[in-house]
Motif scaffolding. Structure first.
Motif, short mmCIF file in Angstrom:
data_model
loop_
_atom_site.label_atom_id
_atom_site.label_comp_id
_atom_site.label_asym_id
_atom_site.label_seq_id
_atom_site.Cartn_x
_atom_site.Cartn_y
_atom_site.Cartn_z
N VAL A 1 0.84 -1.19 0.00
CA VAL A 1 0.00 0.00 0.00
C VAL A 1 0.88 1.25 0.00
O VAL A 1 1.99 1.24 0.53
N SER A 2 0.38 2.31 -0.60
CA SER A 2 1.11 3.57 -0.64
C SER A 2 1.10 4.25 0.73
O SER A 2 0.09 4.24 1.44
N ARG A 3 2.22 4.89 1.08
CA ARG A 3 2.28 5.65 2.34
C ARG A 3 1.25 6.78 2.35
O ARG A 3 0.75 7.17 3.40
N GLY A 4 0.93 7.31 1.17
CA GLY A 4 -0.04 8.39 1.11
C GLY A 4 -1.47 7.94 1.34
O GLY A 4 -2.38 8.78 1.42
N GLU A 5 -1.68 6.62 1.46
CA GLU A 5 -3.03 6.10 1.68
C GLU A 5 -3.15 5.37 3.02
O GLU A 5 -4.10 4.61 3.23
N MET A 6 -2.22 5.62 3.92
CA MET A 6 -2.28 5.01 5.25
C MET A 6 -3.17 5.88 6.13
O MET A 6 -2.72 6.62 7.01
N VAL A 7 -4.46 5.79 5.89
CA VAL A 7 -5.41 6.74 6.47
C VAL A 7 -5.93 6.30 7.83
O VAL A 7 -5.86 5.12 8.21
N GLU A 8 -6.46 7.27 8.56
CA GLU A 8 -7.25 6.99 9.75
C GLU A 8 -8.71 7.07 9.34
O GLU A 8 -9.15 8.08 8.77
N ILE A 9 -9.48 6.03 9.59
CA ILE A 9 -10.83 5.95 9.05
C ILE A 9 -11.88 6.55 9.97
O ILE A 9 -13.05 6.58 9.64
N GLY B 1 6.51 4.18 -1.66
CA GLY B 1 6.37 5.57 -2.04
C GLY B 1 6.53 6.50 -0.86
O GLY B 1 7.09 6.15 0.19
N THR B 2 6.03 7.71 -1.03
CA THR B 2 6.09 8.72 0.02
C THR B 2 4.69 9.25 0.27
O THR B 2 3.73 8.87 -0.41
N THR B 3 4.58 10.17 1.23
CA THR B 3 3.27 10.70 1.57
C THR B 3 2.59 11.38 0.39
O THR B 3 1.38 11.24 0.18
N ASN B 4 3.39 12.11 -0.40
CA ASN B 4 2.78 12.88 -1.48
C ASN B 4 2.98 12.29 -2.87
O ASN B 4 2.28 12.65 -3.81
N ARG B 5 3.94 11.37 -3.04
CA ARG B 5 4.19 10.83 -4.38
C ARG B 5 4.48 9.34 -4.31
O ARG B 5 5.40 8.90 -3.62
N THR B 6 3.68 8.57 -5.04
CA THR B 6 3.91 7.13 -5.18
C THR B 6 3.67 6.77 -6.64
O THR B 6 2.72 7.26 -7.25
N THR B 7 4.52 5.93 -7.19
CA THR B 7 4.38 5.52 -8.59
C THR B 7 4.13 4.02 -8.66
O THR B 7 4.32 3.28 -7.68
N VAL B 8 3.70 3.56 -9.83
CA VAL B 8 3.50 2.13 -10.02
C VAL B 8 4.81 1.38 -9.90
O VAL B 8 4.84 0.21 -9.47
N ALA B 9 5.93 2.05 -10.21
CA ALA B 9 7.24 1.42 -10.06
C ALA B 9 7.55 1.12 -8.60
O ALA B 9 8.21 0.11 -8.28
#
Length: 440
Positions: free
Chosen positions: A163-171, A192-200
C-alpha cells in the motif's frame, strides 16, 4: 416581572409523582431520571413551557416504554447530509417498511419451493449485482471497515499487502488502516512517500510473499500540490502480471459515476479499470443501512465468503432487508439531499422564514442567508453543496437540541443556521413548532 422558570418543578418532586414513579419501576430509576433531567433542561432553556413539563415527562416515558430505546429522533438542520453523529444515512420509507416486515420469520436462508436451505441474503446480493453489472459476485458484511478487514485477511493473511504511504489513512474515531490490516495477520508493505507514489514503487515491492495490492481512497482529506499516485488501471496491470489481486477501498459507497462528485470513485468504474475486489460502506452515499459492500471477481469474493472471519462479520436479516429495499426502491434521502437544487432550497427557506416571522419568532439579520452544505461521512470533502438557511440568534441552538423533536442546527459566527437540505418537507410543520416554542 417574575421569571416563569421559577415554576419549573424540581427533579425529586417529579420523580415522586405517582405516574412517574410507576414508570420508573418498570423502566428503571436511572432511565426515568434521564428523561426527567432532559425535559427539565429543555424547560430551563426556554424550549418548553414550565406548565407542560409534567405532561411531557409522562409522554416521553410512555414512548420509551413502547419503543424500548433511549435513542432520540433528530431533525438534521446542519446541511451535512451523511452526518456520522446522527447515524449517517436516514433510511428511505421503503427500507423502513422492509425492516418492519423482516422482524418476523422470513426466508433469509430457506428456499420455500423446495424446503431446503438456500443462500443467505440472495435477494440482496442479486440486487447489488444488478446495480453493478461489472461485479461477478457480491458479499455484504457489517460495515465498511469489516469489508476491508475481510478482504485483506482472506487474500493477504500471513503475507504482505502492498500500500502507498499516502493512503495510510485513519478511518475515524482513532481507527487507523495499518492497525486494522495488521490485526488480521497481514503484513503491510509501505511504498512511495506521503505525497508521491508511482506504479514502479509497487512493482519493486511485489514478490513471492505478496498477498495483495491495496489502494485506499483518502476520502476525508486531500493532499494537493506536488503529488502523484498510480491509477487503478496501472495497479491492475501490475497485479495481473504477477498473479496478485488488487483490492480497492472506495470508501463512501458510490455505485456508479456521479457528475456532481467528479473526484469520488465509484464501484462500477473501479471494477472496469481492473480491480479484483472493491470494498465500500453501504450507509454513506448509497443511503442504506450500516453495512460493508464487497464487489468483484467471483473467485476472490468466494474466498472471502468461505473465510472463517466472514461468519463473525455477517449482517442480520434486518440489514439485508433494508439494503435490498434501498437498492431496488425509490431514490433514498441521501442522494436526494445531495442533489437538492439551490433554487428549490431557497424557496423553502424563505417560506420557512416567513412562517416563523408570522409566528413572532425574532430572526437574525438577514433572515435568510446563503450557505454551503457538505456530503459528510468522509465523502467528497472539497465539494460544496450550495444552499440556504434561516438565520436565528445563537441562543436558539442549545434549546433546539433539547426540543421535541430535537433539532440539530449549525452554529456559525454567532448565528444559529437552520438548513432545510436534510429536513423532509413533511417535517417542516414540526420544525416550525419547536422553533416557535423556543422563541416564546
Amino acid at each position: 416581572m417574575s421569571d416563569p422558570r421559577r415554576a419549573i418543578p424540581r427533579t425529586d418532586a417529579l420523580l415522586r409523582e405517582p405516574a412517574v414513579a410507576a414508570a420508573a419501576e418498570r423502566l428503571g430509576r436511572e432511565r426515568a431520571k434521564d428523561v426527567v433531567t432532559r425535559t427539565l433542561a429543555q424547560a430551563r432553556h426556554g424550549a418548553l413551557a414550565p406548565h407542560r413539563v409534567r405532561e411531557t415527562v409522562l409522554a416521553r416515558l410512555l414512548d420509551l416504554e413502547s419503543s424500548g430505546t433511549t435513542l432520540v429522533p433528530v431533525l438534521n438542520a446542519t446541511g451535512v447530509v451523511v452526518h456520522t453523529n446522527l447515524g449517517r444515512a436516514p433510511l428511505a420509507h421503503a427500507a423502513r417498511e422492509a425492516v418492519y416486515a423482516a422482524t418476523g420469520y422470513v426466508d433469509v436462508e430457506l428456499d420455500l419451493a423446495t424446503g431446503a436451505r438456500a443462500g443467505r441474503g440472495r435477494g440482496t446480493l442479486a440486487a447489488l449485482r444488478e446495480r453493478v453489472p461489472e461485479a461477478e459476485d457480491a458479499l455484504v458484511v457489517n460495515n465498511g471497515a469489516a469489508a476491508l478487514l475481510l478482504a485483506t485477511t482472506a487474500l493477504g493473511a500471513g503475507r504482505e499487502v502492498v500500500v502507498s504511504r499516502g493512503e495510510m489513512v485513519e478511518i475515524g474515531d482513532g481507527f487507523r488502516l495499518p492497525a486494522l490490516v495488521e490485526s488480521a495477520g497481514a503484513r503491510l508493505r509501505e511504498v512511495g512517500t506521503t505525497n508521491r507514489t508511482t506504479v514502479a514503487d509497487y512493482a519493486e515491492a511485489v514478490g513471492e510473499g505478496t498477498g495483495a495490492l491495496l489502494k485506499v481512497h483518502p476520502s476525508n482529506f486531500r493532499v494537493a500540490g506536488f503529488t502523484s499516485a498510480p491509477t487503478v488501471d496501472e495497479l491492475a496491470d501490475l497485479g495481473r502480471a504477477h498473479g496478485t489481486p488488487l483490492v480497492v477501498d472506495i470508501g463512501s459507497g458510490l455505485l456508479a459515476h456521479d457528475p456532481l462528485l467528479p473526484d469520488e470513485p465509484d464501484a462500477a468504474s473501479t471494477l472496469r479499470a481492473g480491480a479484483g475486489v472493491v470494498t465500500a460502506s453501504g450507509d454513506k452515499l448509497l443511503g442504506g443501512p450500516q453495512s460493508g459492500l464487497v464487489l468483484g471477481h467471483a473467485p476472490l469474493v468466494e474466498r472471502m465468503r468461505r473465510h472463517p472471519m466472514a461468519r463473525a462479520l455477517r449482517v442480520d436479516k434486518l440489514t439485508l432487508a433494508a439494503l435490498e429495499a434501498t437498492l431496488r426502491g425509490p431514490v433514498p434521502p441521501v442522494p436526494l439531499a445531495v442533489h437538492a437544487r439551490a433554487d428549490e432550497l431557497e424557496a423553502r427557506t424563505r417560506s420557512l422564514a416567513a412562517r416563523l416571522s408570522d409566528r413572532g419568532v425574532g430572526l437574525a439579520d438577514p433572515a435568510v442567508v446563503p450557505v454551503e452544505g457538505r456530503v459528510g461521512g468522509g465523502g467528497a470533502p472539497e465539494v460544496p453543496l450550495p444552499g440556504w438557511a434561516v438565520s436565528l440568534p445563537e441562543r436558539y441552538a442549545a434549546a433546539l437540541r433539547l426540543g421535541s423533536p430535537a433539532v440539530l442546527a449549525r452554529l456559525d459566527r454567532g448565528r444559529c443556521l437552520v438548513d432545510l437540505r436534510c429536513v423532509p418537507r413533511e417535517q417542516e410543520d414540526a420544525l416550525v413548532e419547536v422553533v416557535v416554542a423556543v422563541g416564546a
